[in-house]
Scaffold this motif. Structure first.
Motif, short mmCIF file in Angstrom:
data_model
loop_
_atom_site.label_atom_id
_atom_site.label_comp_id
_atom_site.label_asym_id
_atom_site.label_seq_id
_atom_site.Cartn_x
_atom_site.Cartn_y
_atom_site.Cartn_z
N VAL A 1 141.83 16.25 21.80
CA VAL A 1 141.91 14.80 21.61
C VAL A 1 141.20 14.11 22.77
O VAL A 1 141.17 14.62 23.88
N PRO A 2 140.57 12.93 22.56
CA PRO A 2 140.55 12.21 21.27
C PRO A 2 139.55 12.79 20.27
O PRO A 2 139.66 12.54 19.07
N THR A 3 138.55 13.54 20.73
CA THR A 3 137.59 14.19 19.84
C THR A 3 137.72 15.69 20.04
O THR A 3 137.84 16.17 21.17
N ASP A 4 137.72 16.43 18.96
CA ASP A 4 137.89 17.88 19.04
C ASP A 4 136.59 18.55 19.48
O ASP A 4 135.63 18.66 18.71
N THR A 5 136.54 18.96 20.74
CA THR A 5 135.37 19.68 21.27
C THR A 5 135.77 21.08 21.74
O THR A 5 135.18 21.63 22.66
N GLN A 6 136.81 21.65 21.13
CA GLN A 6 137.30 22.95 21.56
C GLN A 6 136.28 24.06 21.32
O GLN A 6 136.25 25.05 22.05
N ILE A 7 135.44 23.90 20.27
CA ILE A 7 134.42 24.89 19.95
C ILE A 7 133.06 24.22 20.00
O ILE A 7 132.86 23.16 19.41
N CYS A 8 132.15 24.84 20.72
CA CYS A 8 130.80 24.28 20.86
C CYS A 8 129.80 25.40 20.64
O CYS A 8 129.49 26.17 21.55
N GLU A 9 129.36 25.56 19.38
CA GLU A 9 128.39 26.58 19.02
C GLU A 9 127.70 26.17 17.73
O GLU A 9 128.01 25.13 17.14
N GLU A 10 126.75 26.99 17.26
CA GLU A 10 125.98 26.63 16.07
C GLU A 10 126.85 26.46 14.84
O GLU A 10 126.56 25.66 13.95
N SER A 11 127.96 27.22 14.75
CA SER A 11 128.80 27.17 13.56
C SER A 11 129.84 26.06 13.61
O SER A 11 130.56 25.84 12.65
N SER A 12 129.96 25.35 14.75
CA SER A 12 130.95 24.28 14.84
C SER A 12 130.44 23.05 14.10
O SER A 12 129.27 22.91 13.80
N THR A 13 131.38 22.16 13.78
CA THR A 13 131.04 20.93 13.04
C THR A 13 131.40 19.72 13.88
O THR A 13 132.56 19.51 14.19
N PRO A 14 130.40 18.84 14.23
CA PRO A 14 128.97 19.07 13.99
C PRO A 14 128.44 20.17 14.92
O PRO A 14 129.09 20.51 15.91
N PRO A 15 127.25 20.75 14.62
CA PRO A 15 126.69 21.79 15.49
C PRO A 15 126.60 21.32 16.94
O PRO A 15 126.32 20.15 17.21
N CYS A 16 126.87 22.23 17.84
CA CYS A 16 126.96 21.83 19.24
C CYS A 16 126.40 22.92 20.13
O CYS A 16 126.62 24.10 19.90
N ALA A 17 125.67 22.55 21.14
CA ALA A 17 125.25 23.42 22.23
C ALA A 17 124.86 22.51 23.38
O ALA A 17 124.11 21.55 23.20
N ILE A 18 125.40 22.76 24.56
CA ILE A 18 125.16 21.90 25.72
C ILE A 18 123.80 22.24 26.32
O ILE A 18 123.55 23.39 26.70
N ASN A 19 122.93 21.25 26.43
CA ASN A 19 121.58 21.45 26.96
C ASN A 19 121.65 21.46 28.49
O ASN A 19 121.75 20.41 29.14
N LEU A 20 121.60 22.65 29.07
CA LEU A 20 121.70 22.76 30.53
C LEU A 20 120.46 22.19 31.22
O LEU A 20 120.53 21.78 32.38
N PHE A 21 119.33 22.20 30.55
CA PHE A 21 118.12 21.61 31.12
C PHE A 21 118.37 20.15 31.47
O PHE A 21 117.98 19.66 32.54
N GLU A 22 119.07 19.44 30.59
CA GLU A 22 119.38 18.03 30.85
C GLU A 22 120.51 17.90 31.88
O GLU A 22 120.47 17.02 32.75
N VAL A 23 121.51 18.75 31.78
CA VAL A 23 122.63 18.69 32.72
C VAL A 23 122.15 18.88 34.15
O VAL A 23 122.61 18.21 35.09
N LEU A 24 121.24 19.81 34.33
CA LEU A 24 120.73 20.12 35.67
C LEU A 24 119.64 19.14 36.12
O LEU A 24 118.97 19.37 37.12
#
Length: 654
Positions: free
Chosen positions: A589-612
């Motif tokens: 909560v408040p948004t479900d981000t427990q899973i972050c991968e290609e199969s999650s809804t919506p698709p998710c992957a953290i861009n480390l290039f931007e983070v760094l």
């Protein structure tokens, strides 16, 4: 796309098999000749990376096989259906105790070692490419403690009193060494020690368990010539006679009531030829014939041993007649391989037909192997197969001219106990004691008391849980003399509970588990931060690692969360001073981000290039990740990180 294929993997023409499909394998093999992935030094170049992503739509670890390094989250009492033997895991230590669980389907014995290693020693199983291959071979550890009680399938115990441990040290249960027992897998045996208090899911720190179920033994007794004559001297009074007496005393013992026993002599041609094969050859019928008992057992209640005094019951009479009326002649060599092969084959077949029972082999010999196959490792591997693949323990008893090394090897690989005894008049007592110890493991009617209960015995309660999950509270009795139904403390130390004999006999007819429990104390959790996990990007000359994406899977009950932090540098010495950046936060909560991968809804992957923050941090040789597990606002636990993945590529240097 990972720049390096995770290990272990199989190689075929420069392609990872079977993680990539046939089309992808052929493309890589033809477009990128000579590229392999057996170690961190052989990485895919930028052309290969682009081809795999563009033409295969795949990564080395996910199409279509199982990704390496995934963690499995078990529920209370859950076991791994693919493990018939023992599978030990270590949980997160709490308040100085270390939780050890058994996810296999065979009880783990007491006395399993836990070793400690310096913080950051790199001995823990890890998904890091350079460490997967070594995850089952930790080195440089020190014995911290041993388990003091058996661990039933799906159960956990908490081990207290470990010495020489400090926060951050690495822990491995059941490491390689003389005390190691056979396991289905070893890559899940590690954890990090921490002394802080934390909530204990399922109250594992305040409960212990004993599995109560019917038990059957296949007893295979050596009757080779050396049992009577050794070096021209008659030794029957120190070997054959006391061995027979010990077995018969064990069969008559009222405490053996309820035990199923099948019995076989070897070498012996009754009821089928189980004798010297000659010429070092194993014949096809050896296993079939050596697996036919002279005293059979069919699993019925009528053929189980009873507590009745003489005259013998049906099975005891058959065993007595086999041993004494008149008993077989003693002669021949020691065909150990076919004899053990036959014994384990019978036990495996019986276990398959009676999966609810505890089934074991008791292998008794006074000599060393002769004829057929005499290789110790291959003989012991018969026991390993029975235990690891079928849940059948193999116990080994030796005396006289037997090899202690071979007896130990058979028992270790067979998940059983080894007894190296001395021939002589005292053998009748020591062999009977060994059989009693084996019986105690097969027919447990006592339960270790949780640590908290030894200082407060009035807080201990004992509950029987049948196979349907129905719980029945058992009545405490003052002592054995006060028994009818119920339980009592074994002695004044209050460290062990014994079931009354009638209760124990009744519960074997209704298999299940008996728990000794102490009420839990609820504690409030504080955030826990992991050590930094280091990744090294290895690229061909003329290219530079570029950190790509972070994927993860977590469980965060309520308003708990997991924060992922990263830092990067070209030199490992500079990582400590590098800027730490928050890469992602997993929460429900408040948004479900427990899973972050290609199969999650919506698709998710953290861009480390931007983070760094672009160059230079996004293009460095080293990257480290750290996680902070935050409990709920009320101090509740249950936060888990199941797995995570960091990727990189190798574009041309600028």
């Amino acid at each position: 796309m990972s720049g390096i294929c995770p290990l272990p993997t199989t190689l075929n023409n420069g392609a990872c098999v079977p993680q990539w499909n046939a089309t992808c394998r052929n493309l890589i093999a033809t477009q990128c000749p000579g590229k392999t992935c057996p170690s961190a030094t052989n990485s895919w170049n930028a052309t290969c990376v682009a081809l795999a992503e563009q033409l295969c739509g795949s990564t080395c670890s996910t199409d279509p096989g199982t990704q390496q390094g995934l963690c499995k989250s078990y529920l209370p009492n859950e076991t791994n259906p693919e493990c018939a033997g023992v599978d030990l895991t270590v949980g997160v230590p709490c308040g100085g105790t270390i939780p050890v669980c058994n996810r296999g389907n065979t009880p783990a014995p007491a006395g399993i070692e836990i070793h400690s290693y310096p913080a950051g020693a790199g001995q823990l199983p890890s998904s890091a490419p350079s460490r997967i291959a070594n995850s089952c071979n930790p080195t440089g550890g020190t014995l911290a403690c041993t388990t003091t009680q058996p661990i039933a399938p799906g159960e956990c115990i908490s081990v207290a009193g470990c010495t020489g441990v400090a926060d951050g040290m690495e822990l491995i249960v059941n490491p390689p060494g003389p005390a190691q027992i056979a396991e289905c897998q070893c890559a899940n045996n590690g954890s990090i020690y921490q002394s802080a208090e934390c909530e204990s899911p399922g109250c594992i720190a305040t409960a212990s368990v004993s599995t109560i179920r019917p038990a059957t033994l296949f007893v295979a007794l050596d009757r080779s010539g050396s049992m009577v004559t050794s070096g021209g001297t008659n030794v029957s009074a120190s070997r054959w006679n006391p061995a027979r007496a010990a077995l018969m005393a064990f069969f008559e013992d009222p405490a053996s009531a309820g035990l199923g026993v099948a019995f076989r002599f070897w070498p012996h041609n009754d009821p089928g030829p189980c004798n010297d094969s000659g010429g070092g050859v194993c014949f096809p019928d050896d296993v079939k014939d050596c697996g036919v008992p002279i005293v059979p057992f069919d699993g019925t209640a009528a053929r189980r041993l009873t507590a009745d005094p003489r005259p013998f019951d049906q099975q005891e009479l058959a065993l007595y007649n086999a041993l004494y009326m008149p008993g077989p002649g003693v002669n021949g060599d020691t065909p150990m391989y076919p004899a053990l092969d036959g014994a384990t084959t019978w036990a495996i077949n019986y276990k398959n037909a009676h999966p609810e029972e505890e089934v074991a082999v008791v292998f008794v010999t006074d000599g060393i192997p002769s004829d057929c196959n005499t290789v110790p490792n291959q003989i012991a591997d018969l026991a390993r197969n029975a235990y690891e693949n079928h849940g059948v323990r193999v116990h080994a008893v030796g005396f006289g001219n037997s090899s202690a090394d071979l007896i130990n090897l058979i028992a270790t690989r067979g998940g059983g106990r080894a007894f190296n005894l001395t021939a002589g008049a005292g053998l009748a007592t020591t062999l009977r004691d060994a059989l009693v110890a084996i019986r105690g493991q097969a027919l447990p009617c006592d339960v270790t008391v949780p640590l908290a209960g030894t200082s407060d015995p009035d807080s201990v309660s004992v509950v029987h849980v049948d196979n349907t999950g129905t719980e029945t509270v058992l009545t405490r009795r003052a002592d054995l003399g006060s028994c009818g139904q119920g339980w009592y403390f074994a002695d004044g130390t209050h460290t062990s509970v014994k079931l009354c004999p009638q209760t124990c006999a009744d519960l074997r007819d209704t298999p299940g588990k008996v728990r000794a429990t102490v009420p839990c104390e609820t504690t409030s959790l504080t955030p826990m931060t992991t050590d930094w996990e280091r990744y090294h990007g290895v690229c061909p000359p003329g290219t530079k690692p570029q950190w790509g994406f972070l994927r993860y899977r977590t469980t965060t009950p309520g308003d708990s969360s997991v924060e992922f932090f990263v830092r990067a540098a070209d030199d490992p010495a500079d990582l400590g001073a590098a800027t730490v950046r928050l890469a992602a936060t997993a929460h429900a909560v408040p948004t479900d981000t427990q899973i972050c991968e290609e199969s999650s809804t919506p698709p998710c992957a953290i861009n480390l290039f931007e983070v760094l923050q672009r160059l230079p941090d996004a293009r460095t040789d080293y990257l480290e990740i750290q996680m902070r597990l935050n409990p709920t606002s009320t101090g509740g636990g249950g936060v888990q990180v199941h797995d995570w993945e960091i990727t990189y590529s190798c574009p041309d240097s600028e």
